[in-house]
Design an enzyme around this catalytic site. Sequence first.
Site, PDB file in Angstrom:
ATOM      1  CD  GLU A 289     -16.843  16.542 -12.834  1.00  0.00           C
ATOM      2  OE1 GLU A 289     -17.755  15.794 -13.219  1.00  0.00           O
ATOM      3  OE2 GLU A 289     -16.213  17.287 -13.603  1.00  0.00           O
TER       4      GLU A 289
ATOM      5  NE  ARG B  92     -15.753  20.093 -14.439  1.00  0.00           N
ATOM      6  CZ  ARG B  92     -16.990  20.505 -14.651  1.00  0.00           C
ATOM      7  NH1 ARG B  92     -17.239  21.786 -14.801  1.00  0.00           N
ATOM      8  NH2 ARG B  92     -17.985  19.649 -14.703  1.00  0.00           N
TER       9      ARG B  92
ATOM     10  CG  ASP C  90     -18.096   9.101 -20.153  1.00  0.00           C
ATOM     11  OD1 ASP C  90     -17.760   8.835 -18.982  1.00  0.00           O
ATOM     12  OD2 ASP C  90     -18.406  10.253 -20.508  1.00  0.00           O
TER      13      ASP C  90
ATOM     14  CD  GLU D 156     -19.411  15.252 -24.036  1.00  0.00           C
ATOM     15  OE1 GLU D 156     -18.857  15.407 -22.922  1.00  0.00           O
ATOM     16  OE2 GLU D 156     -20.425  15.899 -24.378  1.00  0.00           O
TER      17      GLU D 156
END
Length: 685
Positions: free
Chosen positions: A315, A319, A448, A583
């Site tokens: 993360e 980010r 994913d 998404e």
Amino acid sequence: MYPPSRKDFISLTLNDPHSHTYNNGKHRRQSCWRKWKQLSRLQRSLILFLLALLLIFGLLSYPSMTVQWRGLSDREDWLELNDREVKDIPPEVKSVSDQAEAKAPPPVAGPHMGPAVDPDAGADAVVGPKAPNVPILAKPRIKNKTFQNKRGPPSLQKDGNISDAIGRKKQVQEVVQDEEGEEVDKEKKIVSWRGALIEADQATEPPPSTNEKEAAAPPANPADPVPSEGAVDRLEAVRDAFRHAWKGYKEYAWGHDELKPISRSFGEWFGLGLTLIDSLDTMWILGLKEEFAEAKDWVEKELSFDKNVDVNLFETTIRILGGLLSTYHLTGDQLFLEKAKDLGFRLMPAFKTPSKIPFSDVNIGKGIAHPPRWTSDSTLAEVTSIQLEFRELSRLTQDPQYQEAVNEVMRLVHKLPGKQDGLVPMFINTNSGQFTHKGVFTLGARADSYYEYLLKQWIQGGKAEDDLLEDYLQAVEGVKKHLVRQTGPSRLTFVGELSHSRFNPKMDHLVCFLPGTLALGAHNGLPGDHMDLAVQLMETCHQMYQQMETGLSPEIVHFSLQASDGNNLIVKPADRHNLLRPETVESLFYMYRFTKDPKYRDWGWDILLSFNNYTKVLGGGYTSINNVRDPLNPGPRDKMESFFLGETLKYLYLLFSDDTEQLSLDKYVFNTEAHALPIWPSPPK
């Protein structure tokens, strides 16, 4: 015939000289008192207890009875108002419920790590309409039952599996009275929202609807391309949404990780200004110079990575590191590159493991990394979705250690046993370097972005790394072979999950990244049937929004495979939340860029309107919600994820923009947090 009842007293009335009337009421009271005293103590206690219960019940029921009686007289006016304004954006409204602060999510939650565990949806206590410092919520658009209760074309509408609230009697509205008792304007209606009073507020203008296109404003720079008709409205609506979200962050969470818009407070994850850094390049792209200057000043003076704090490698990379690198490329400002170099160096201890598979967490102040407390595994998405950022950091700094570390991870995963036609398990052990929990395959949470980064690394490196392309092509074939199915009723194509050879028709909203990724591959010369699958999946992701009563997708849907079943999408109660995820709008952006089909823009516009209708908090900010199937009570969760500004609004803006050279997909590749990094020149052959 019944005889007349006997009386055990005599009433005597006398007149005194001053015409005062006298009766024997005192005697009657004394007689009643004697009867009361003749009762046993148990009988008297029971009578008093019953009287107390009746009094309490009366007090509790009186307000709701009053609201219902008063509200019924206004129902027709309210429906008539909705009928007149059915094509308009409904006026925004403010909530006066005092919501309890939502609990912070566990550190593993994130945009690619599955739903954040946040069971606290806020308190339901009713607060007076003039309470100070009240949170302000946008009024949800409540449809008149005369028109319709479901979204989408008739062939796709559902009769079952709707929220319980839809079957209940609609809650009534009150008319606000001013201090002189006069009725306030109809735009100041009050709607009951299960424990909260939400009052209309006209301080913030709603975004224009499709049919309310204003005259195009002249471009700020004469050299800029003039947008097509309607584009100005939509672009400005996205800017307004960003300004509104930024207003809440600036006022109540400045310098902190996340805004809690309902309680007007903040939440910390890493303590690194997560939302601010995630939003830097979005502000630059949207042309919000004043907001960008404020944020840059904070980065320069306040941002420090010299902190004794554990951060999640994945993360933090996508980010913060990605946000700093992207902003450096867009602005050319050396400040952001220096901050990125500092952070990248502090994250490197995560790779010091026996297997070279990185730990999930690292203390950036102490330089110590470790796995989660409950396992020695990392997820595939964590360890294979940091490559774009570390590779770019090596290219900019001419320090190969970053690229070597992440390339080694990809080499190890490339040759590991346990795959099935290119599909990979969700977990990998940092000690052994082997897959764990084998036999479970998904394109949703925890796996994913592995597939996304296979393609994007190949594109980033100038299409020279054949192993990455081979793994991607094999994975797409595995998806088509094992995971792609169609629903029974309307033939919607979706991607399910496989668990030990058993198919589960379950699809996360996270999987809606796939249409855009497939389209990007086809744009770069991969097989044309990838684009065919992208078009079909894009329609399904659209229906995940369109068939919900709020127009917003749930976190997870299940699909019906039975031809006789009238329901296409089945949403379980635990999966009905919406976290403002990007998404679907991400894929809409790719699909429009490559096809120019205007329907993709219209679908994105519908999503933005639904965000404004059901998640906008007028005090500033947007909130995730608990129930996309209940337009009367979507259930604010009191949290605005950083990716709403970093991804969702950015992709919406790029979707509506006619300037295809702005972040051209032939020059930039987006990381999984929508931060743009340049495509490297192809190496000489």
